[in-house]
Enzyme design. Structure first.
Site, short mmCIF file in Angstrom:
data_model
loop_
_atom_site.label_atom_id
_atom_site.label_comp_id
_atom_site.label_asym_id
_atom_site.label_seq_id
_atom_site.Cartn_x
_atom_site.Cartn_y
_atom_site.Cartn_z
N GLU A 196 9.88 0.85 10.58
CA GLU A 196 10.74 2.22 10.42
C GLU A 196 9.93 3.38 10.36
OE1 GLU A 196 13.86 1.96 9.80
OE2 GLU A 196 14.24 -0.23 9.33
N GLU A 239 9.39 16.05 15.36
CA GLU A 239 9.90 16.00 14.09
C GLU A 239 9.04 16.85 13.12
OE1 GLU A 239 8.68 12.39 12.02
OE2 GLU A 239 10.48 12.09 11.09
N LYS A 289 0.72 -1.14 -0.22
CA LYS A 289 -0.01 -0.02 0.03
C LYS A 289 0.86 1.38 -0.07
CE LYS A 289 -1.81 2.83 2.92
NZ LYS A 289 -2.04 3.90 2.07
N CYS A 345 13.52 11.33 7.10
CA CYS A 345 13.49 10.69 8.40
C CYS A 345 14.95 11.07 9.32
CB CYS A 345 13.12 9.46 8.61
SG CYS A 345 13.72 8.40 7.39
P1 TAP Z 1 2.13 8.08 8.08
O1 TAP Z 1 1.12 9.14 8.18
O2 TAP Z 1 2.52 7.14 9.25
O3 TAP Z 1 1.81 7.05 6.94
C1 TAP Z 1 2.55 6.03 6.66
C2 TAP Z 1 1.64 5.22 5.83
O4 TAP Z 1 0.92 4.41 6.72
C3 TAP Z 1 0.82 5.51 4.70
O5 TAP Z 1 1.08 4.79 3.58
C4 TAP Z 1 -0.36 5.58 5.25
O6 TAP Z 1 -1.48 5.81 4.50
C5 TAP Z 1 -0.56 4.53 6.21
N1 TAP Z 1 -1.45 4.39 7.28
C6 TAP Z 1 -2.24 5.45 7.83
N2 TAP Z 1 -2.83 4.85 9.00
C7 TAP Z 1 -3.05 3.41 8.82
C8 TAP Z 1 -3.50 2.42 9.59
N3 TAP Z 1 -4.48 2.62 10.38
N4 TAP Z 1 -3.25 1.20 9.19
C9 TAP Z 1 -2.14 1.18 8.31
N5 TAP Z 1 -1.41 2.02 7.49
C10 TAP Z 1 -1.91 3.18 7.74
O7 TAP Z 1 3.64 8.84 7.64
P2 TAP Z 1 3.87 9.65 6.50
O8 TAP Z 1 3.30 10.95 6.79
O9 TAP Z 1 3.27 9.09 5.18
O10 TAP Z 1 5.37 9.80 6.42
C11 TAP Z 1 5.93 10.63 7.24
C12 TAP Z 1 6.51 9.68 8.46
O11 TAP Z 1 7.42 8.56 8.06
C13 TAP Z 1 7.55 10.70 9.22
O12 TAP Z 1 7.53 10.43 10.57
C14 TAP Z 1 8.98 10.02 8.94
O13 TAP Z 1 9.95 9.91 9.90
C15 TAP Z 1 8.51 8.45 8.61
N6 TAP Z 1 9.53 7.85 7.82
C16 TAP Z 1 10.60 6.82 8.37
C17 TAP Z 1 11.50 6.32 7.36
C18 TAP Z 1 12.18 5.39 8.25
S1 TAP Z 1 13.08 4.67 7.25
N7 TAP Z 1 12.39 5.04 9.49
C19 TAP Z 1 11.55 6.65 6.26
C20 TAP Z 1 10.76 7.80 5.71
C21 TAP Z 1 9.51 8.02 6.51
P3 TAP Z 1 -2.03 7.25 3.88
O14 TAP Z 1 -0.88 8.02 3.69
O15 TAP Z 1 -2.45 6.66 2.60
O16 TAP Z 1 -3.25 7.66 4.76
#
Ligand code: TAP
Length: 490
Positions: free
Chosen positions: A251, A384, A176, A285
């Protein structure tokens, strides 16, 4: 609407429309123009994708590792052939400079595929000497059908950090993407099919996290969940997956410190910290968000740094010379600007940026922003922000630097600069984070294990550890004695 690009589902080797017929419209963050219609996969769609993955697991898991590796190399070659068009599409949906899309998202995905193709030789178990009448051995078996959930900041690279090791291990996948960035990975699924990936091995279900993502994590047919995203959603995923004791790797978020000691090579440090802070609009991140400067070099470093920050070329991300693009969405733009306002209200001084560039009338652009004299306990030093905002914090001693660096629930990455090797090792051991750079910053290479401590996650991606995420270890004990020792007397 008719002219918008359509992003559907990819199940069992075919493009499929969502069962409910629902789509939402995604805008291009650099222009604010509608750009694509993204399918909202329902629970039923997730069922279909999991069934396809389950069916294909019976055959894909039996393909020899070397033949699986050949498919990975073919996918890498197809990505290479289509690098330019994929980079353009990636930039349209993320707002990041096309240079970064090409080199990092597509280039990094190719390197990851090539690395894990080579790793097909590492699926060996071991034999364990027990006693003269028993041979024990471990077998490495694919964990099964895996759910992979991806964030929006590196939609392609982070997908391949998961897809490549899972495929070579013999797993099948339901992935997804983030709702904001589903288009490039949808194109790639089609290309993977062309490259010879059998149907059902990689299935893509775009949609909202709370519907599609939730259905996937709850699904009884999923054996493992590999999640990258925020710490708050990661915690929820872990709780949900615990109902059926699914394997989980997480992650999550980060708040990386970078410590510059007074004996550091300042020119190199400035260069690396620029990229560390503003690469990918700071939506990274591992971004250097706590830039910690020793008091003796504070002013000199800051002058050199700010001069260069002001020269970063921000603008149309589709142009090859652009160095910084737009942030991902209006909501995120507002959130980053709110953090800057909060920083100011808590006493920080804006020495560069702080607002949108006046020359750009449309799009979610924010100038690269440097806040100086930030209190280590201020909101901008702890939360963050995930945008182009660097908080500069002065320090006097090594102990103080370590304490500020560790003053966070996160523990993903960090950096330190010194020419004293003993200090470098001492400080590296004292920073409570999973991935560190010394006298450089940034760049995560597929050969090295990457993952967070504390609330930044569980498990590692990449490196040898990355493949273990997708393997179960089975222990087989073989008795080789002629007669069985008696336990009961009779
Ligand atoms: P999130 O809002 O946590 O979303 C991540 C993924 O989870 C998206 O595909 C989201 O879907 C999905 N999701 C949301 N609610 C869910 C649920 N109830 N069940 C299953 N999946 C669900 O993060 P983001 O805003 O996309 O990304 C930013 C965050 O990612 C930051 O905190 C960043 O630090 C972290 N990040 C960490 C890393 C590593 S490697 N540690 C790398 C990159 C980013 P939708 O977006 O479609 O709603």
């Amino acid at each position: 609407m008719a002219s918008l690009r359509k992003c559907n589902l990819f199940i069992n080797g075919k493009v499929v429309k969502p069962t409910g017929g629902n789509y939402f419209v995604r805008e291009n963050p650099a222009t604010e123009n509608d750009f694509a219609q993204i399918a909202e996969s329902s629970k039923k769609d997730v069922d279909k994708a999991v069934s396809a993955a389950k069916k294909s697991f019976t055959t894909w898991s039996k393909v020899t590792p070397s033949d699986r590796a050949k498919v990975l190399l073919k996918i890498a070659a197809v990505l290479g052939k289509n690098q330019k068009s994929l980079a353009h599409l990636n930039t349209l949906e993320t707002g990041k400079p096309v240079r970064e899309s090409g080199l990092v998202e597509i280039g990094g995905s190719i390197k990851t595929l090539e690395h894990y193709a080579g790793a097909h030789t590492q699926l060996n178990g071991e034999t364990i000497p027990v006693n003269e009448n028993q041979i024990s051995m471990t077998l490495k078996e694919p964990v099964g059908v895996v759910a992979q959930i991806i964030p929006w900041n590196f939609p392609l690279l982070l997908s391949f950090w998961k897809i490549a090791p899972a495929l070579v291990a013999g797993c099948t996948i339901v992935l997804k993407p983030a709702e904001l960035t589903s288009c490039t990975i949808f194109e790639i699924a089609r290309l993977c099919s062309k490259a010879g990936l059998p149907e059902g091995v990689l299935n893509i279900v775009p949609g909202k996290g709370e519907i599609t993502g939730q259905a996937l994590v709850e699904h009884p047919g999923i054996d493992k969940v590999a999640f990258t995203g925020s710490t708050s959603v990661g915690k929820h995923v872990m709780k949900t997956a615990s109902d059926s004791v699914k394997r989980v790797s997480l992650e999550l978020g980060g708040k990386a410190p970078c410590i510059i000691f007074d004996d550091a090579n300042l020119e190199n440090a400035v260069e690396a910290c620029l990229r560390g802070g503003f690469f990918n609009q700071g939506e990274n991140c591992t971004a250097v968000t706590k830039l910690m400067l020793h008091k003796k070099i504070y002013k000199k470093f800051l002058d050199m740094y700010v001069k260069k920050v002001k020269r970063i070329n921000i603008g149309d991300p589709t142009k090859p010379g652009t160095e910084m693009g737009a942030v991902i969405s209006k909501d995120h733009y507002d959130s980053v600007l709110n953090y800057i306002a909060k920083g100011k209200s808590e006493g920080a001084k804006v020495v560069s940026g702080g607002s949108r560039p006046s020359k750009l009338k449309k799009g979610y652009f924010i100038n690269p922003t440097v806040l100086e004299n930030v209190d280590p306990n201020a909101t901008v030093a702890c939360d963050e922000i995930f945008g182009p905002v660097v908080a500069v914090i002065p320090f006097s001693t090594e102990e103080e630097a370590i304490s500020i660096a560790n003053n966070t629930d996160y523990g993903l990455a960090g950096g330190l600069w010194t020419n004293d090797i003993n200090r470098a090792m001492r400080v590296a051991k004292s920073i409570n984070a999973g991935y560190l750079w010394v006298n450089t910053y940034g760049g995560i290479i597929p050969q090295t294990p990457y993952g967070g401590f504390k609330q930044s996650g569980i498990g590692k991606e990449l490196g040898r550890e990355g493949i273990e995420n997708y393997l179960e270890t089975k222990c087989v004990n073989i008795y080789t004695g002629d007669s069985m020792p008696k336990w009961y007397k009779g």
